[in-house]
Design a protein around this motif. Structure first.
Motif, PDB file in Angstrom:
ATOM      1  N   ASN A 325       0.847  -1.209   0.000  1.00 14.06           N
ATOM      2  CA  ASN A 325       0.000   0.000   0.000  1.00 14.06           C
ATOM      3  C   ASN A 325       0.873   1.247   0.000  1.00 14.06           C
ATOM      4  OD1 ASN A 325      -2.463  -1.223   0.003  1.00 14.06           O
ATOM      5  ND2 ASN A 325      -2.941  -0.834   2.149  1.00 14.06           N
ATOM      6  N   THR A 384      -8.520  -3.584  -4.430  1.00 13.69           N
ATOM      7  CA  THR A 384      -9.925  -3.979  -4.291  1.00 13.69           C
ATOM      8  C   THR A 384     -10.535  -3.443  -3.003  1.00 13.69           C
ATOM      9  OG1 THR A 384      -9.265  -5.977  -3.157  1.00 13.69           O
ATOM     10  CG2 THR A 384      -9.583  -6.151  -5.519  1.00 13.69           C
ATOM     11  N   GLY A 387      -7.664  -5.355   1.385  1.00 13.05           N
ATOM     12  CA  GLY A 387      -6.376  -5.539   2.062  1.00 13.05           C
ATOM     13  C   GLY A 387      -6.392  -5.208   3.548  1.00 13.05           C
ATOM     14  N   LEU A 388      -6.845  -4.001   3.912  1.00 13.34           N
ATOM     15  CA  LEU A 388      -6.762  -3.591   5.322  1.00 13.34           C
ATOM     16  C   LEU A 388      -7.754  -4.376   6.194  1.00 13.34           C
ATOM     17  CD1 LEU A 388      -6.219   0.266   5.020  1.00 13.34           C
ATOM     18  CD2 LEU A 388      -4.566  -1.481   5.680  1.00 13.34           C
TER      19      LEU A 388
END
Ligand SMILES: Nc1ncnc2c1ncn2[C@@H]1O[C@H](COP(=O)(O)OP(=O)(O)OP(=O)(O)O)[C@@H](O)[C@H]1O
Ligand SMILES: [Mg+2]
Length: 438
Positions: A325, A384, A387-388
């Protein structure tokens, strides 16, 4: 009244002077005045207590005034009482209609009052249980620990099964009010949890069903793109686009399946000692490859002696997401620092960048599924928004937490805080390296 007293005393004085018994006459006058006042007081008391034989003390204007004033106060107080009892009745009707359980607790957690839903949800009875400590009535260990002021609460709510029916899941919270009193509110959340589970199962099933056909399509596309056949020359560009998009769809499906696995995991994944500094150096190499010509500077400051006990696959996925990121959302030539250290507060990983930063209104929502600050930009960079959300779940699995600090135009810091108990001694021999830890 004063005039009357003055007349009586003047008459008694005159009579005393004429009979040479001045003191005696004055004393008799004072005594008769006092007796008369006491009689009036007695009459007033009887009249106020509703004795029908008592005559109102109208004999003097002062007593008249006192009687009228007292009667007025009594009327007002009767009105207020009626109003209060009406309010109480309305309150009781409203709480009886409430679908949630409401229990008033005293300072020492003894039950003071409960509504009717408390009987169906918590099995409490106002007649039987008032005055008993609530932890004697609701004995579920999770609830008892929640009420204990010494336990550290992770949330202001607690979930536990109903003592009346195991199939009912209750969500409870404590609201302080008044003078050290507390209100326990409990709601039936079984339906909500069931719906959430259905939604998760649906997403997991669909993702699972889509994975196989998509893998086949991606495989064929790869073969076609790599083919030397001149007949395909004209289709090379669209085929590359299709390959890129099917790869992206596969990435989303893999992420959704990973999330579903993390959310439904009842048991912890197997844990081994991890040399995190080595793991971070590997991730930094991958991040440099991702950066390519953009020329990001990536620095790793990690304590090589600081090992933790965890699932390497999960932690690699979480840490990579934060570092990738940082590369994706930091302009070319930007600077990224990956720090791994331990202190008395625990063990920490911080990924810091001097990239575009995030506006404060987005920060609380970043770990929601599919949440992206700028949809078009993220889509362009292949993001998308899962991730987090994955990072948060992986950290939860390890007893850790994610902290996000960011300033628009200045940069961001994503910090993972782990509890100090995760720390393990570095493992040197290859044989012990694969062995499980706590
Ligand atoms: N270091 C960062 N600097 C600025 N914005 C960031 C940073 N990290 C995350 N973000 C913002 O948070 C959003 C969510 O990040 P997240 O990792 O969940 O999803 P993503 O990167 O878009 O997709 P993916 O699922 O592939 O990771 C991103 O879309 C981006 O807008
Ligand atoms: Mg991401």
């Amino acid at each position: 009244m004063c005039q009357r007293l003055a007349l009586i005393f003047a008459g008694a004085g005159l009579l005393g002077w004429m009979t040479s018994q001045l003191m005696l006459c004055l004393l008799l006058a004072a005594l008769s005045g006092l007796t008369w006042q006491l009689w009036q007081l007695y009459q007033l008391d009887r009249w106020l207590n509703g004795d029908p034989a008592a005559t109102p003390p109208w004999a003097s204007p002062v007593w008249q005034e006192i009687a009228a004033h007292t009667a007025r106060l009594r009327r007002q107080s009767r009105k207020r009482k009626r109003k209060l009892s009406r309010l109480l009745q309305q309150f009781q009707q409203a709480t009886a209609a409430l679908p949630d359980a409401a229990v008033v607790l005293a300072e020492d957690d003894r039950m003071v009052w409960c509504n009717s839903a408390s009987q169906t949800l918590l099995g409490l009875s106002p007649g039987r249980d008032v005055g008993l400590p609530i932890t004697h009535l609701l004995r579920h260990p999770v609830f008892v620990a929640f009420l204990n002021p010494r336990t550290l609460r992770e949330s202001d709510r607690v979930e536990f099964p109903s003592p009346v029916d195991d199939g009912l899941l209750l969500g409870a919270r404590i609201v302080p009010y008044g003078k050290k009193q507390r209100l326990l509110l409990a709601t039936d959340i079984s339906r909500m949890r069931r719906l959430e589970q259905m939604q998760r199962d649906f997403v997991a099933n669909v993702s699972h069903e889509l994975r196989t056909p998509l893998t086949v399509i991606t495989g064929y596309l790869e073969t076609l793109v790599d083919s030397e056949d001149v007949a395909l020359e004209h289709w090379r560009q669209p085929l590359r686009g299709m390959q890129q998009q099917s790869g992206r769809m596969l990435h989303i499906i893999e992420d959704l399946l990973l999330l579903a696995r993390l959310e439904s995991q009842k048991e912890r994944s197997p844990r081994r000692p991890i040399a995190v500094s080595k793991l971070l150096i590997d991730i930094a190499d991958d991040a440099l490859a991702l950066s390519g010509d953009l020329g990001h500077r990536i620095e790793v400051i990690a304590d090589p002696e600081l090992w933790i006990c965890g699932c390497e696959k999960e932690l690699r996925s979480a840490f990579s997401n934060l570092v990738f990121n940082a590369v994706r959302y930091t302009p070319a030539e930007g600077w990224i620092e990956i720090r791994w250290w331990g202190d008395e507060g625990g063990i920490h990983l911080a990924v810091k960048d001097n990239g575009e930063g995030i506006a404060p209104q987005h920060l609380p929502r970043l770990t929601e599924r599919f949440y992206r600050v700028n949809r078009d930009r993220s889509r362009g960079s292949g993001g998308t928004g899962l991730g987090l959300s994955i990072v948060k779940h992986i950290l939860n699995h390890h007893g850790g937490q994610l902290q996000i600090d960011s300033e628009l135009g200045v940069g961001s810091v994503f910090t993972c805080d782990f509890p100090p108990e995760l720390r393990v001694e570095p493992v040197l021999t290859a044989a012990r390296h694969g062995s499980a830890c706590r």
